[in-house]
Design an enzyme around this catalytic site. Structure first.
Site, mmCIF file in Angstrom:
data_model
loop_
_atom_site.group_PDB
_atom_site.id
_atom_site.type_symbol
_atom_site.label_atom_id
_atom_site.label_comp_id
_atom_site.label_asym_id
_atom_site.label_seq_id
_atom_site.Cartn_x
_atom_site.Cartn_y
_atom_site.Cartn_z
ATOM 1 N N LYS A 1 0.842 -1.211 0.000
ATOM 2 C CA LYS A 1 0.000 0.000 0.000
ATOM 3 C C LYS A 1 0.872 1.253 0.000
ATOM 4 O O LYS A 1 0.625 2.220 -0.724
ATOM 5 C CB LYS A 1 -0.916 0.008 1.234
ATOM 6 C CG LYS A 1 -1.635 1.325 1.425
ATOM 7 C CD LYS A 1 -2.180 1.521 2.826
ATOM 8 C CE LYS A 1 -1.205 1.962 3.850
ATOM 9 N NZ LYS A 1 -1.170 3.332 4.308
ATOM 10 N N ASN A 2 1.919 1.248 0.827
ATOM 11 C CA ASN A 2 2.726 2.468 0.947
ATOM 12 C C ASN A 2 3.653 2.679 -0.240
ATOM 13 O O ASN A 2 4.271 3.742 -0.363
ATOM 14 C CB ASN A 2 3.498 2.465 2.270
ATOM 15 C CG ASN A 2 2.551 2.707 3.439
ATOM 16 O OD1 ASN A 2 1.421 3.164 3.240
ATOM 17 N ND2 ASN A 2 2.994 2.387 4.642
ATOM 18 N N ARG B 1 1.826 14.566 13.216
ATOM 19 C CA ARG B 1 2.282 14.315 11.854
ATOM 20 C C ARG B 1 2.400 15.586 11.013
ATOM 21 O O ARG B 1 1.686 15.782 10.031
ATOM 22 C CB ARG B 1 1.368 13.277 11.166
ATOM 23 C CG ARG B 1 1.338 11.981 11.942
ATOM 24 C CD ARG B 1 0.601 10.895 11.217
ATOM 25 N NE ARG B 1 1.346 10.343 10.119
ATOM 26 C CZ ARG B 1 0.856 9.424 9.289
ATOM 27 N NH1 ARG B 1 -0.366 8.985 9.448
ATOM 28 N NH2 ARG B 1 1.582 8.963 8.305
ATOM 29 N N CYS C 1 -4.452 8.794 9.742
ATOM 30 C CA CYS C 1 -4.618 8.098 11.022
ATOM 31 C C CYS C 1 -4.389 9.037 12.212
ATOM 32 O O CYS C 1 -3.700 10.046 12.086
ATOM 33 C CB CYS C 1 -3.589 6.984 11.133
ATOM 34 S SG CYS C 1 -3.737 5.722 9.906
ATOM 35 N N ARG D 1 -8.766 0.693 4.877
ATOM 36 C CA ARG D 1 -7.801 1.625 4.274
ATOM 37 C C ARG D 1 -6.490 0.920 3.951
ATOM 38 O O ARG D 1 -5.844 1.215 2.957
ATOM 39 C CB ARG D 1 -7.487 2.773 5.248
ATOM 40 C CG ARG D 1 -8.550 3.835 5.325
ATOM 41 C CD ARG D 1 -8.081 4.976 6.206
ATOM 42 N NE ARG D 1 -6.787 5.450 5.734
ATOM 43 C CZ ARG D 1 -5.893 6.074 6.475
ATOM 44 N NH1 ARG D 1 -6.130 6.305 7.734
ATOM 45 N NH2 ARG D 1 -4.758 6.472 5.959
ATOM 46 N N ASP E 1 5.022 0.279 11.761
ATOM 47 C CA ASP E 1 3.733 -0.246 11.292
ATOM 48 C C ASP E 1 3.480 -1.680 11.760
ATOM 49 O O ASP E 1 2.377 -2.203 11.579
ATOM 50 C CB ASP E 1 3.659 -0.164 9.760
ATOM 51 C CG ASP E 1 3.611 1.282 9.285
ATOM 52 O OD1 ASP E 1 3.068 2.125 10.009
ATOM 53 O OD2 ASP E 1 4.130 1.570 8.188
HETATM 54 N N1 EPU Z 1 7.653 14.108 10.526
HETATM 55 C C1 EPU Z 1 7.820 15.432 10.875
HETATM 56 N N2 EPU Z 1 7.752 16.368 9.881
HETATM 57 C C2 EPU Z 1 7.526 16.034 8.579
HETATM 58 C C3 EPU Z 1 7.364 14.665 8.226
HETATM 59 C C4 EPU Z 1 7.433 13.718 9.228
HETATM 60 O O1 EPU Z 1 8.027 15.758 12.037
HETATM 61 O O2 EPU Z 1 7.481 16.929 7.734
HETATM 62 C C5 EPU Z 1 7.722 13.079 11.579
HETATM 63 C C6 EPU Z 1 6.386 12.352 11.738
HETATM 64 O O3 EPU Z 1 5.505 13.083 12.555
HETATM 65 C C7 EPU Z 1 6.827 11.036 12.327
HETATM 66 C C8 EPU Z 1 8.178 10.792 11.655
HETATM 67 O O4 EPU Z 1 8.613 12.063 11.182
HETATM 68 O O5 EPU Z 1 6.995 11.181 13.704
HETATM 69 C C9 EPU Z 1 8.146 9.808 10.489
HETATM 70 O O6 EPU Z 1 7.157 10.202 9.557
HETATM 71 P P1 EPU Z 1 7.255 9.858 7.996
HETATM 72 O O7 EPU Z 1 7.238 11.145 7.243
HETATM 73 O O8 EPU Z 1 8.370 8.920 7.770
HETATM 74 O O9 EPU Z 1 5.890 9.108 7.783
HETATM 75 P P2 EPU Z 1 4.878 9.273 6.579
HETATM 76 O O10 EPU Z 1 5.607 9.407 5.310
HETATM 77 O O11 EPU Z 1 3.859 10.270 6.923
HETATM 78 C C10 EPU Z 1 4.788 6.721 6.074
HETATM 79 C C11 EPU Z 1 3.731 5.674 5.917
HETATM 80 C C12 EPU Z 1 3.136 5.365 7.280
HETATM 81 C C13 EPU Z 1 4.254 4.873 8.184
HETATM 82 C C14 EPU Z 1 5.362 5.944 8.277
HETATM 83 C C15 EPU Z 1 6.564 5.513 9.087
HETATM 84 C C16 EPU Z 1 2.864 6.092 3.707
HETATM 85 C C17 EPU Z 1 1.746 6.524 2.858
HETATM 86 N N3 EPU Z 1 2.695 6.162 5.030
HETATM 87 O O12 EPU Z 1 4.142 7.877 6.604
HETATM 88 O O13 EPU Z 1 2.210 4.323 7.066
HETATM 89 O O14 EPU Z 1 3.770 4.621 9.476
HETATM 90 O O15 EPU Z 1 5.812 6.254 6.942
HETATM 91 O O16 EPU Z 1 7.108 4.351 8.636
HETATM 92 O O17 EPU Z 1 3.891 5.656 3.195
HETATM 93 C C18 EPU Z 1 0.517 2.847 7.699
HETATM 94 O O18 EPU Z 1 0.763 2.237 6.645
HETATM 95 O O19 EPU Z 1 -0.231 2.394 8.590
HETATM 96 C C19 EPU Z 1 1.146 4.144 7.908
HETATM 97 C C20 EPU Z 1 0.722 5.016 8.809
#
Ligand code: EPU
Length: 436
Positions: free
Chosen positions: A21-22, A122, A117, A399, A307
């Protein structure tokens, strides 16, 4: 609608995994960089994928998705809009991933702040700060964050944390910025690498330099692609944990062992048997009947994936001994604990750490899923819990997974999605309700 889960026998059998999915969400967004018809294979029909289809269609893409063959055709020739409606944005955080491609294609993108979520605040500051560095002007106010750029500039971009979304978004903008962009301290999850493969197929020049720098040389025109997605390591985790908690044996025919190294190590430390498939692909798993508790800490890849934290916690609830689980990636990803406690789990929390003391039995209860992976954790706990578990909040379940309940049922699990609001037996009569 709810998922009904009953205590299940040992799971047994073989299952094949969908694409991640990701990976698919960001790869779908990346198709905005091209003009033409692309084909993605092994796409899960999860509701996040359906949301991304709606989003791309709202920008002018023409899409057809075959739910039987799991082939997704996306034609981006007639994409002519760069504004994503707040109603679409709020449904899914991954909507933010169209910002980079829209800036690359139209030099502008108007988006609302994304939803998703409930696992922490975030923020998207890493995305925005680095887009600014590339010359993007960002105006907030009203319903939209309005961004535009005269010409994206290639730069050295440093991430203070290897954010997956920021790495992907910046990389997709950088493939069209003349010159060389370097993303330092980049995320290198298998899903990010799958995006890199796709961008390379489109004609982008991208290399990875140790320990974690992505180097991108900007290209003018990128072409449509055909691509089979990397398999979903999180769906793999769900089957392995479901087999573990029921004492079963499963074979995941297309799983990649290397993508789950630390997670599999922890399963082995619990006493479970993990082997590669007969031809080096696939994972063969046989559960121990006396699992020992293990401690772990979530971390960016290749560490223990956040995850899989909640689903792994579910199996610690019935393991022998005490497990300390430290969630370091998100500040609010322990909401599932309250629900596991309703089922009889003994868990205490101190800051980002959960202390789980194994119990002999869990009991079916009425529980609410608060995010995608919490839904997985509760379903896994339900497979071992005495009686019946009723899980609501299942928009999260849908989702993240494409009919996971049907695949689990094919391995012998007693789990089904119910569309009726009428419960066969009132919860007040179940053993769990008597106990709690
Ligand atoms: N963060 C910041 N600022 C930013 C971006 C991220 O502080 O601008 C922080 C976040 O708050 C978090 C950490 O950095 O504490 C990591 O966030 P990341 O940006 O890596 O996560 P994401 O890209 O929003 C993806 C996956 C998530 C998964 C996370 C971590 C997708 C679509 N989503 O989210 O997937 O948990 O990486 O591995 O790729 C799930 O599949 O259930 C899911 C939530």
């Amino acid at each position: 609608m709810y998922v009904e889960i009953k205590q299940s026998p040992e799971l047994s059998g073989e299952v094949s995994l969908y694409g991640a999915k990701n990976a698919v969400l960001v790869i779908m967004a990346s198709l905005l960089l091209t003009s033409g018809k692309s084909l993605l294979k092994n796409v899960p029909a999860s509701s996040d994928v359906l949301h991304m289809i709606t989003l791309l269609e709202s920008l002018g893409a023409v899409i057809s998705f075959d739910h039987e063959t799991h082939e997704l055709w996306v034609d981006t020739s007639s994409v002519d809009k760069w504004r994503v409606h707040p109603d679409i944005m709020k449904k899914m955080r991954a909507s933010i991933l169209v910002m980079g491609p829209l800036l690359a294609r139209f030099s502008r993108a108007d988006i609302a702040l994304p939803g998703g979520c409930v696992i922490g605040t975030r923020p998207i500051d890493f995305h925005l700060k680095n887009f600014s560095k590339m010359g993007v002007e960002i105006q907030s106010g009203g319903a939209y964050l309005k961004t535009h750029v005269r010409q994206l500039s290639a730069k050295d971009l440093v991430l203070e944390y290897p954010s997956i979304g920021a790495t992907e978004n910046l990389m997709m903008a950088a493939v069209c910025a003349p010159g060389t962009t370097r993303i330092i301290n980049a995320a290198l999850e298998p899903e990010v690498l799958d995006l890199i493969t796709v961008l390379q197929k489109m004609g982008a020049q991208i290399a990875i330099e140790p320990p974690a720098t992505i180097i991108i040389k900007g290209e003018d025109a990128l072409k449509p692609i055909e691509h089979e997605l990397v398999v979903d390591r999180l769906e793999a985790g769900a089957f392995l944990l479901a087999a573990a908690i029921t004492g079963g044996t499963v074979f995941l025919s297309n799983a990649n062992k290397d993508h789950l190294a630390v997670f599999l190590l922890k399963l082995e430390e619990m006493g479970h048997l993990v082997r590669s498939g007969p031809k080096g692909t696939g994972i063969l798993f046989k559960a121990t009947k006396s699992p020992q508790a293990v401690s772990f800490k979530t971390a960016p890849y290749p560490g223990f994936p956040t995850d899989l934290q909640a689903p792994m916690m579910a199996i610690q609830c019935l393991a022998q001994g005490r497990s300390v689980i430290d969630e370091t990636v998100f500040e609010n990803r322990l909401v599932h604990i309250r629900e596991l406690q309703k089922m009889g789990a003994q868990i205490s929390v101190e800051g980002s750490k959960a202390m789980v003391t194994g119990v002999d039995e869990l009991y079916g209860a009425s529980v609410i899923a608060s995010d995608i992976r919490a839904s997985c954790a509760l379903a896994i706990a339900g497979l071992a819990a005495k009686g019946t578990t009723i899980m609501t909040g299942i928009s999260h379940w849908r989702r993240g997974y494409d009919h996971l309940e049907k695949k689990l049922a094919s391995l012998g699990a007693s789990i089904a999605l119910s569309h009726s609001l009428h419960l066969t037996k009132p919860l007040s009569e179940t053993k769990s309700a008597q106990k709690y």
